[in-house]
Design a protein around this motif. Structure first.
Motif, mmCIF file in Angstrom:
data_model
loop_
_atom_site.group_PDB
_atom_site.id
_atom_site.type_symbol
_atom_site.label_atom_id
_atom_site.label_comp_id
_atom_site.label_asym_id
_atom_site.label_seq_id
_atom_site.Cartn_x
_atom_site.Cartn_y
_atom_site.Cartn_z
ATOM 1 N N THR A 95 22.016 -51.959 -6.158
ATOM 2 C CA THR A 95 23.013 -51.326 -6.177
ATOM 3 C C THR A 95 23.161 -50.280 -7.401
ATOM 4 N N TYR A 96 23.003 -50.950 -8.585
ATOM 5 C CA TYR A 96 23.344 -50.042 -9.827
ATOM 6 C C TYR A 96 22.490 -48.952 -9.902
ATOM 7 N N VAL A 97 20.966 -49.490 -9.623
ATOM 8 C CA VAL A 97 20.210 -48.254 -9.511
ATOM 9 C C VAL A 97 20.535 -47.194 -8.372
ATOM 10 N N LYS A 98 20.721 -47.696 -7.310
ATOM 11 C CA LYS A 98 20.984 -46.652 -6.302
ATOM 12 C C LYS A 98 22.389 -45.820 -6.677
ATOM 13 N N TRP A 99 23.235 -46.352 -6.908
ATOM 14 C CA TRP A 99 24.562 -45.673 -7.374
ATOM 15 C C TRP A 99 24.130 -44.771 -8.688
ATOM 16 N N SER A 100 23.347 -45.077 -9.557
ATOM 17 C CA SER A 100 23.031 -44.335 -10.611
ATOM 18 C C SER A 100 22.329 -42.986 -10.064
ATOM 19 N N VAL A 101 21.298 -43.095 -9.231
ATOM 20 C CA VAL A 101 20.606 -42.363 -8.745
ATOM 21 C C VAL A 101 21.461 -41.263 -7.934
ATOM 22 N N GLU A 102 22.437 -41.796 -7.324
ATOM 23 C CA GLU A 102 23.160 -40.839 -6.230
ATOM 24 C C GLU A 102 24.388 -40.398 -7.063
ATOM 25 N N ASN A 103 24.895 -40.748 -8.049
ATOM 26 C CA ASN A 103 25.877 -40.149 -8.935
ATOM 27 C C ASN A 103 25.302 -40.106 -10.606
ATOM 28 N N PRO A 104 24.299 -39.260 -10.723
ATOM 29 C CA PRO A 104 23.904 -38.953 -12.178
ATOM 30 C C PRO A 104 24.868 -38.529 -13.324
ATOM 31 N N ALA A 105 25.565 -37.562 -12.933
ATOM 32 C CA ALA A 105 26.719 -37.055 -13.642
ATOM 33 C C ALA A 105 27.748 -38.322 -13.955
ATOM 34 N N LEU A 106 28.155 -39.062 -13.161
ATOM 35 C CA LEU A 106 29.001 -39.997 -13.450
ATOM 36 C C LEU A 106 28.697 -41.196 -14.371
ATOM 37 N N VAL A 107 27.448 -41.582 -14.124
ATOM 38 C CA VAL A 107 26.449 -42.511 -15.075
ATOM 39 C C VAL A 107 26.614 -41.792 -16.536
ATOM 40 N N ARG A 108 26.221 -40.648 -16.600
ATOM 41 C CA ARG A 108 26.096 -40.173 -17.857
ATOM 42 C C ARG A 108 27.544 -39.920 -18.655
ATOM 43 N N LEU A 109 28.392 -39.768 -17.998
ATOM 44 C CA LEU A 109 29.821 -39.819 -18.257
ATOM 45 C C LEU A 109 30.108 -41.174 -18.768
ATOM 46 N N ILE A 110 29.927 -42.209 -18.047
ATOM 47 C CA ILE A 110 30.270 -43.731 -18.601
ATOM 48 C C ILE A 110 29.553 -43.643 -19.560
ATOM 49 N N TYR A 111 28.418 -43.770 -19.802
ATOM 50 C CA TYR A 111 27.782 -43.965 -21.196
ATOM 51 C C TYR A 111 27.960 -43.059 -22.431
ATOM 52 N N ASP A 112 28.556 -41.919 -22.017
ATOM 53 C CA ASP A 112 28.966 -41.013 -23.060
ATOM 54 C C ASP A 112 30.280 -41.682 -23.505
ATOM 55 N N ARG A 113 31.213 -42.214 -22.809
ATOM 56 C CA ARG A 113 32.481 -42.681 -23.205
ATOM 57 C C ARG A 113 32.443 -43.870 -23.665
ATOM 58 N N VAL A 114 31.715 -44.954 -23.043
ATOM 59 C CA VAL A 114 32.095 -46.178 -23.076
ATOM 60 C C VAL A 114 31.282 -46.619 -24.535
ATOM 61 N N GLY A 115 32.007 -47.340 -25.388
ATOM 62 C CA GLY A 115 31.613 -47.865 -26.592
ATOM 63 C C GLY A 115 30.896 -49.233 -26.377
ATOM 64 N N LYS A 116 30.749 -50.152 -27.464
ATOM 65 C CA LYS A 116 30.264 -51.407 -27.411
ATOM 66 C C LYS A 116 30.590 -52.174 -26.475
ATOM 67 N N VAL A 117 29.885 -53.090 -25.841
ATOM 68 C CA VAL A 117 30.079 -53.776 -24.866
ATOM 69 C C VAL A 117 29.876 -55.257 -25.209
#
Length: 220
Positions: free
Chosen positions: A119-141
């Motif tokens: 589901t992680y891969v599928k959601w990422s493929v379907e929502n590329p802009a949102l994935v880019r946004l997440i990892y542009d804003r989220v810091g160290k985990v």
């Protein structure tokens, strides 16, 4: 956004899941009931971000779209960073909800964790802009954080999957390694697909995820 210890903390960004609790009654800063403007801004912002190749969004443009003054929107988001942080957390939680739904529909724990990865891969493929946004804003985990809810629903699902699969005797370090293994696999695969190096084939994605033990075997 701030980082508490090594855990993700997107500050002052409550989960809204795109829901607007009140009604919009026309233009002007008084058009929304108290609290509704923030939810409406996140819902509208998410819709706009989804269509962007490089996620970015200005407060004034969003205010115009909502028919309110920029001042009214600034009461909820003091700057553009605050808005983007709120949108990133909302995106992360949408991903996590999709993963939780997949896990709940599975017949057993192992299948559920595989479905979470797929589901992680599928959601990422379907929502590329949102994935880019997440990892542009989220810091160290920090995958060992005591309060995984601070990391958003997606990272919480990863922690739950690792906990369910791993033997009780596994150490915290072993669980962290397993979690990083799983996350690296599905995120790396998603990025390869989004960047055009690998063609998206749902069946192949499932085979790749299924072929990995996610560190569920104790090391000798």
């Amino acid at each position: 956004m701030s980082v508490k210890g090594n855990s993700v903390n997107i500050k002052d960004s409550p989960e809204v899941s795109g829901k607007v609790s009140g009604k919009f009654s026309g233009k002007g800063s008084g058009a929304y009931h108290h609290g509704d403007l923030r939810a409406a801004a996140i819902a509208a912002g998410m819709k706009r971000i989804e269509d962007m190749a490089h996620p970015d969004l200005g407060l004034r443009a969003l205010a115009r779209e909502l028919g309110v003054s920029a001042t009214a929107l600034y009461r909820h988001f003091p700057n553009k960073d605050a808005l983007l942080d709120a949108l990133a957390l909302e995106a992360l939680n949408r991903l996590g909800i999709s993963q939780a739904t997949a896990a709940q529909a599975a017949s057993d724990v192992r299948e559920g964790f595989v479905d979470v990865g797929v589901t992680y891969v599928k959601w990422s493929v379907e929502n590329p802009a949102l994935v880019r946004l997440i990892y542009d804003r989220v810091g160290k985990v920090d995958l060992e954080a005591d309060d995984p809810s601070e990391m958003g629903e997606a990272f919480l699902q990863l922690r739950k999957g690792i906990t369910a699969l791993m033997p009780d005797t596994m150490s915290g370090e072993q669980r962290t390694i397993a979690a990083l293994h799983a996350w690296s696999l599905v995120h790396g695969l998603a990025m390869l697909i989004l960047d055009g190096q690998v063609e998206y084939d749902p069946q192949m994605v499932r085979k790749v995820v299924e072929s990995t033990e996610f560190g569920s075997k104790e090391s000798g």
